[in-house]
Structures are given as C-alpha cells and as structure tokens.
Design a protein around this motif. Sequence first.
Motif, mmCIF file in Angstrom:
data_model
loop_
_atom_site.group_PDB
_atom_site.id
_atom_site.type_symbol
_atom_site.label_atom_id
_atom_site.label_comp_id
_atom_site.label_asym_id
_atom_site.label_seq_id
_atom_site.Cartn_x
_atom_site.Cartn_y
_atom_site.Cartn_z
ATOM 1 N N PHE A 247 -24.108 -5.816 41.490
ATOM 2 C CA PHE A 247 -24.757 -4.695 42.175
ATOM 3 C C PHE A 247 -25.974 -4.185 41.412
ATOM 4 N N LEU A 248 -25.886 -4.137 40.080
ATOM 5 C CA LEU A 248 -27.038 -3.664 39.300
ATOM 6 C C LEU A 248 -28.191 -4.666 39.345
ATOM 7 N N SER A 249 -27.866 -5.947 39.269
ATOM 8 C CA SER A 249 -28.919 -6.960 39.378
ATOM 9 C C SER A 249 -29.490 -6.987 40.789
ATOM 10 N N GLY A 250 -28.661 -6.611 41.772
ATOM 11 C CA GLY A 250 -29.149 -6.511 43.141
ATOM 12 C C GLY A 250 -30.209 -5.439 43.286
ATOM 13 N N VAL A 251 -30.026 -4.345 42.566
ATOM 14 C CA VAL A 251 -31.049 -3.289 42.564
ATOM 15 C C VAL A 251 -32.355 -3.840 42.015
ATOM 16 N N GLN A 252 -32.258 -4.535 40.878
ATOM 17 C CA GLN A 252 -33.456 -5.103 40.255
ATOM 18 C C GLN A 252 -34.135 -6.125 41.171
ATOM 19 N N TYR B 267 -37.549 -10.689 46.290
ATOM 20 C CA TYR B 267 -36.976 -9.866 47.359
ATOM 21 C C TYR B 267 -36.690 -10.652 48.641
ATOM 22 N N PRO B 268 -37.599 -11.539 49.100
ATOM 23 C CA PRO B 268 -37.283 -12.312 50.323
ATOM 24 C C PRO B 268 -36.017 -13.159 50.167
ATOM 25 N N LEU B 269 -35.824 -13.759 48.984
ATOM 26 C CA LEU B 269 -34.606 -14.549 48.749
ATOM 27 C C LEU B 269 -33.384 -13.648 48.729
ATOM 28 N N THR B 270 -33.517 -12.495 48.109
ATOM 29 C CA THR B 270 -32.402 -11.541 48.028
ATOM 30 C C THR B 270 -31.922 -11.154 49.416
ATOM 31 N N LYS B 271 -32.852 -10.888 50.327
ATOM 32 C CA LYS B 271 -32.487 -10.504 51.686
ATOM 33 C C LYS B 271 -31.763 -11.627 52.422
ATOM 34 N N SER B 272 -32.127 -12.859 52.119
ATOM 35 C CA SER B 272 -31.570 -13.991 52.867
ATOM 36 C C SER B 272 -30.165 -14.387 52.421
ATOM 37 N N ILE B 273 -29.729 -13.902 51.266
ATOM 38 C CA ILE B 273 -28.415 -14.319 50.758
ATOM 39 C C ILE B 273 -27.425 -13.155 50.696
ATOM 40 N N PRO C 205 -40.932 -8.004 44.054
ATOM 41 C CA PRO C 205 -41.502 -8.630 45.267
ATOM 42 C C PRO C 205 -41.356 -10.141 45.297
ATOM 43 N N SER C 206 -41.353 -10.795 44.140
ATOM 44 C CA SER C 206 -41.291 -12.260 44.107
ATOM 45 C C SER C 206 -39.928 -12.803 44.545
#
Length: 233
Positions: free
Chosen positions: A36-41, A49-55, A46-47
């Motif tokens: 969860f903390l790494s998710g915040v980071q 964030y698109p991958l974060t949203k997709s997984i 921006p580099s």
Amino acid sequence: MLSEQHFFKKYVNRLTDRWSMSKLELLFACFLVFSFLSGVQAHLMPSVYPLTKSITDGLLLVVCGPLLWFIYQRHQDTRFWWWWGITYLSTFFIEVLGVATGGIFGEYAYGPTMWVQWLNVPLVIALNWTLLILAMHQVASYIAPKSSLLTALFTGVLIMGYDYFIEPVAIALGYWTWEAVDIPLQNYLAWGVIAFLFSWPLSYLKITYRHPLLIIYGVAQLVFFLLLQALFI
C-alpha cells in the motif's frame, strides 16, 4: 492482590496469543504495508502511473487471496468459507443491481481502472468489501463484545466512515464515477445496511475469523487513500 496479578497476567497472555503471528504471517504483514505504501509512491510517479492503474485488479487479488487463506488456516472454521462465499456473491450482485438501476447507492458507474469486470462490475471489488466487512467487524467486536446486534451495528457505522474517506480518491483514480456532483448520502447508508446485514451472522453464529492481518489490511488501505487524498488530489 495475587488474584488481581493472576487475572492481569492471564489477560495479557490472552491478548498476546490473539495478536501473535507466525513468521510467514509477519512476512505477509510487511508485504501488506509495503504494497500500500509503495502504491502511494507509484501513483505519484508519472513514469509508472499508467502501469499502476492497469494492474490494480492483480495487486488486490495478490493481497486479498493470501489474507483469506491465513484467516482460515488460523481457525480452520469451514463456516468461514460459507460466509465469505455468500457475502461475496451477494455484495457483487448488489453492486450489479446498483450499477444497472441506480436505486441502491445512487447513479454511478465503474471506470476502466479495474478492468476485469462482469456485468459492468469489477470482480475484485466484492472481494475487497468482504475483507473490509471482516476487518470492521473485528474492530466493532472489541467495542461491543457481548452483543452480536451491537457489533453488527457498529460494523455498519465503521464501513460508512471508511467509505466516506475512500470515495474522493477512488473517483480521482477512475475506480468509479457518480452522475451527481456530490456523492449521495444514499450510498453511505446503503453500505452501512449491507455491512450490518452480512456482519451480523459472524458473531451470532460465532464464526471464528479474527486475525491481526485483518486490522493491518484495513489500516494500511485507509492510510493509502488518506495519503493519496493529501498528495494526489
């Protein structure tokens, strides 16, 4: 004096046993907090964030699946799986009706962030809600340990408060959107009633499920949303 010391020692030992964890559970607790903390980071970069949203779906599954397993392994209560299965399916189809009709929570729709969906509802969303109901019920059981009805009532209130804090961030991240500018009060009341109804059997039937990981999960996820609310939106 000796009897008081004995009682205090017995209470402390019981509390310690209740909150003790195996090495594997401690490792998973660290993984929960890190996730969860790494998710915040990740949301702030921006580099990536698109991958974060997709997984998002996969990450929630990786977190929630083992947590359910740890809960069952600690107590070996097969009724837990019956409760979880019924609650998962019920909350999922309540969401389906809510999205389709707008009559339960208000007019809303799920976005593409959680992309594994059926009938316009993410499959993982009900999984998260079942664990949050468990976590809030565990907290509520400490507040009203002798009344299954009061425990369920407090669970509903806690879920409403929890949803209140996550809504602004969930909307900003594209998890779901509301047709109205303001989130309808109906949404919070509906989740309070749902949490009350599905948490009541836990204490009434004395289903054993308590686990320190549930509290860690609930707190870590809430901190995730609160930090993003402060830094992201």
